[in-house]
Scaffold this motif. Structure first.
Motif, PDB file in Angstrom:
ATOM      1  N   ILE A   1    -104.971  13.346 -62.873  1.00 52.95           N
ATOM      2  CA  ILE A   1    -104.624  12.588 -64.082  1.00 52.95           C
ATOM      3  C   ILE A   1    -103.778  11.386 -63.665  1.00 52.95           C
ATOM      4  O   ILE A   1    -102.602  11.536 -63.292  1.00 52.95           O
ATOM      5  CB  ILE A   1    -103.848  13.454 -65.106  1.00 52.95           C
ATOM      6  N   LEU A   2    -104.369  10.217 -63.707  1.00 52.92           N
ATOM      7  CA  LEU A   2    -103.636   9.000 -63.345  1.00 52.92           C
ATOM      8  C   LEU A   2    -102.819   8.571 -64.566  1.00 52.92           C
ATOM      9  O   LEU A   2    -103.367   8.369 -65.648  1.00 52.92           O
ATOM     10  CB  LEU A   2    -104.615   7.916 -62.901  1.00 52.92           C
ATOM     11  N   GLY A   3    -101.515   8.475 -64.372  1.00 59.45           N
ATOM     12  CA  GLY A   3    -100.605   8.239 -65.493  1.00 59.45           C
ATOM     13  C   GLY A   3    -100.046   9.543 -66.043  1.00 59.45           C
ATOM     14  O   GLY A   3     -99.281   9.547 -67.011  1.00 59.45           O
TER      15      GLY A   3
ATOM     16  N   LEU B   1    -100.056   9.241 -72.991  1.00 55.38           N
ATOM     17  CA  LEU B   1    -101.281  10.042 -73.049  1.00 55.38           C
ATOM     18  C   LEU B   1    -101.441  10.915 -71.799  1.00 55.38           C
ATOM     19  O   LEU B   1    -101.857  12.076 -71.890  1.00 55.38           O
ATOM     20  CB  LEU B   1    -102.501   9.113 -73.209  1.00 55.38           C
ATOM     21  N   GLY B   2    -101.093  10.364 -70.651  1.00 55.24           N
ATOM     22  CA  GLY B   2    -101.257  11.110 -69.401  1.00 55.24           C
ATOM     23  C   GLY B   2    -100.517  12.435 -69.427  1.00 55.24           C
ATOM     24  O   GLY B   2    -101.051  13.481 -69.013  1.00 55.24           O
TER      25      GLY B   2
ATOM     26  N   THR C   1    -105.419   7.074 -67.307  1.00 56.47           N
ATOM     27  CA  THR C   1    -104.654   6.517 -68.442  1.00 56.47           C
ATOM     28  C   THR C   1    -103.799   5.337 -67.989  1.00 56.47           C
ATOM     29  O   THR C   1    -103.057   4.773 -68.791  1.00 56.47           O
ATOM     30  CB  THR C   1    -103.728   7.580 -69.085  1.00 56.47           C
ATOM     31  N   ILE C   2    -103.885   4.995 -66.722  1.00 56.67           N
ATOM     32  CA  ILE C   2    -103.089   3.868 -66.228  1.00 56.67           C
ATOM     33  C   ILE C   2    -103.604   2.572 -66.843  1.00 56.67           C
ATOM     34  O   ILE C   2    -104.803   2.324 -66.874  1.00 56.67           O
ATOM     35  CB  ILE C   2    -103.172   3.777 -64.685  1.00 56.67           C
TER      36      ILE C   2
ATOM     37  N   LEU D   1    -104.434  -4.361 -63.637  1.00 56.39           N
ATOM     38  CA  LEU D   1    -104.419  -2.950 -64.063  1.00 56.39           C
ATOM     39  C   LEU D   1    -105.548  -2.605 -65.028  1.00 56.39           C
ATOM     40  O   LEU D   1    -106.078  -1.492 -65.004  1.00 56.39           O
ATOM     41  CB  LEU D   1    -103.086  -2.623 -64.733  1.00 56.39           C
ATOM     42  N   ASN D   2    -105.889  -3.557 -65.891  1.00 56.78           N
ATOM     43  CA  ASN D   2    -106.850  -3.237 -66.962  1.00 56.78           C
ATOM     44  C   ASN D   2    -108.295  -3.545 -66.602  1.00 56.78           C
ATOM     45  O   ASN D   2    -109.216  -2.981 -67.191  1.00 56.78           O
ATOM     46  CB  ASN D   2    -106.476  -4.003 -68.243  1.00 56.78           C
TER      47      ASN D   2
END
Ligand SMILES: NC(=O)c1ccc[n+]([C@@H]2O[C@H](COP(=O)([O-])OP(=O)(O)OC[C@H]3O[C@@H](n4cnc5c(N)ncnc54)[C@H](OP(=O)(O)O)[C@@H]3O)[C@@H](O)[C@H]2O)c1
Length: 284
Positions: free
Chosen positions: A7-9, A15-16, A61-62, A80-81
């Motif tokens: 799980i990233l974030g 949310l992570g 979720t990052i 990042l996005n």
């Protein structure tokens, strides 16, 4: 299915952390590295890390989530996005790993008057929305049958301060709060979103999904419901967006149509008011 997920974030994100909580409840082994463990933006390190783990499922979720700040920090938002999901997608696709990636209702301009479906045209009006859409597109351009993109909206939940927490804290100190009433969206409980995401993974489906709690609210309506649920007494005054200037342009209407999720899973998201009550009851 191997019940082990990256799980990233997952260590610090809103949310992570909810995903980590929900997956653990479902007896998954979770791995939640953070930026202190290694530089996620280094493609070689990221690939090596994921390959070493040997996971079958990755939740990303990052993101660069500071919507107003993004207007001044376009390069960081792009990194990042857009770039990061692209890199992550390449790694997951080449290893046949399932990837659940999160996007946003801010990919829409909010000019529609009925809930947005996954087929509706996107037209973001902020740097955040534009870069998140670019992230979606880079993933969809090379999509594989284990890629799920989830657009969600207006998150609240435990483990990290969010809009609902801030309103409750203000309401403890003030008699009146002025809150925007001409932006309408789908408030979403992170714990529910994590459960619904897991349902999609278990269905071994792929593609674009909208996931949010049922119903709609303005920020003012969400705030006044939260204050009521918390048993506080504080008036809320609805104001137009122009009375609370923000750097980034937000969609005036971004309610998400989640019917595709219901078709695939046979379940419907529950109403946001019900989830809000549960959140406040359990965590406030
Ligand atoms: N929040 C909402 O209302 C909302 C609405 C619609 C869609 N979404 C989408 O849902 C997803 C999750 O949002 P969220 O609210 O949970 O986000 P969040 O709380 O801001 O969490 C973002 C995560 O990304 C990490 N991160 C940021 N930059 C990083 C970097 N350079 N290296 C490593 N980690 C980095 C953060 O770590 P640090 O704590 O170390 O910074 C944090 O764990 C995002 O894709 C977002 O676009 C959110």
């Amino acid at each position: 299915m191997d019940k082990k997920a990256l799980i990233l974030g997952g260590k610090s994100g809103l949310l992570g952390q909810a995903l980590d909580h929900v997956l653990k409840q479902d007896k998954w082994e979770t791995i939640c590295p953070d930026r202190n463990d290694f530089d996620f933006l280094n493609k070689d390190l990221l690939r090596e890390y994921i390959l070493d783990l040997g996971v079958e499922t990755v939740f990303n979720t990052i993101a660069y989530t500071q919507v107003d700040q993004a207007e001044d920090e376009k390069e960081s938002a792009l990194l990042l996005n857009k770039k990061f999901p692209g890199t992550l997608g390449d790694i997951c696709r080449s290893q046949d790993i399932s990837l659940v990636h999160y996007s946003t209702d801010f990919v829409f301009n909010g000019k529609k008057l009925t809930p947005y479906t996954t087929e509706d045209e996107t037209c973001p009006e902020s740097v955040y929305g534009k870069t998140k859409l670019q992230g979606e597109k880079i993933l969809m351009a090379n999509k594989w049958d284990k890629l799920i993109i989830v657009r969600t909206s207006w998150l609240f939940g435990p483990f990290k301060t969010n809009f609902v927490d801030k309103i409750i804290n203000f309401a403890k100190e003030k008699n009146n709060l002025k809150i925007i009433h001409d932006q309408v969206g789908s408030p979403t409980y992170t714990i529910d979103l994590a459960k619904y995401s897991l349902n999609l993974v278990k269905k071994e489906t792929s593609g674009m999904f909208h996931l949010a709690n049922k119903g709609q609210a303005s920020w003012c309506e969400l705030a006044s419901e939260a204050i009521k649920c918390a048993g506080l007494y504080c008036n809320t005054t609805p104001i137009p967006s122009e009375d609370y200037p923000q750097k980034a342009k937000r969609p005036p209407y971004s309610v998400l149509d989640c019917s595709k999720y219901s078709v695939v899973t046979g379940e419907s998201p529950r109403p946001w008011i019900q989830s809000l009550r549960e959140y406040i009851y359990n965590y406030q």
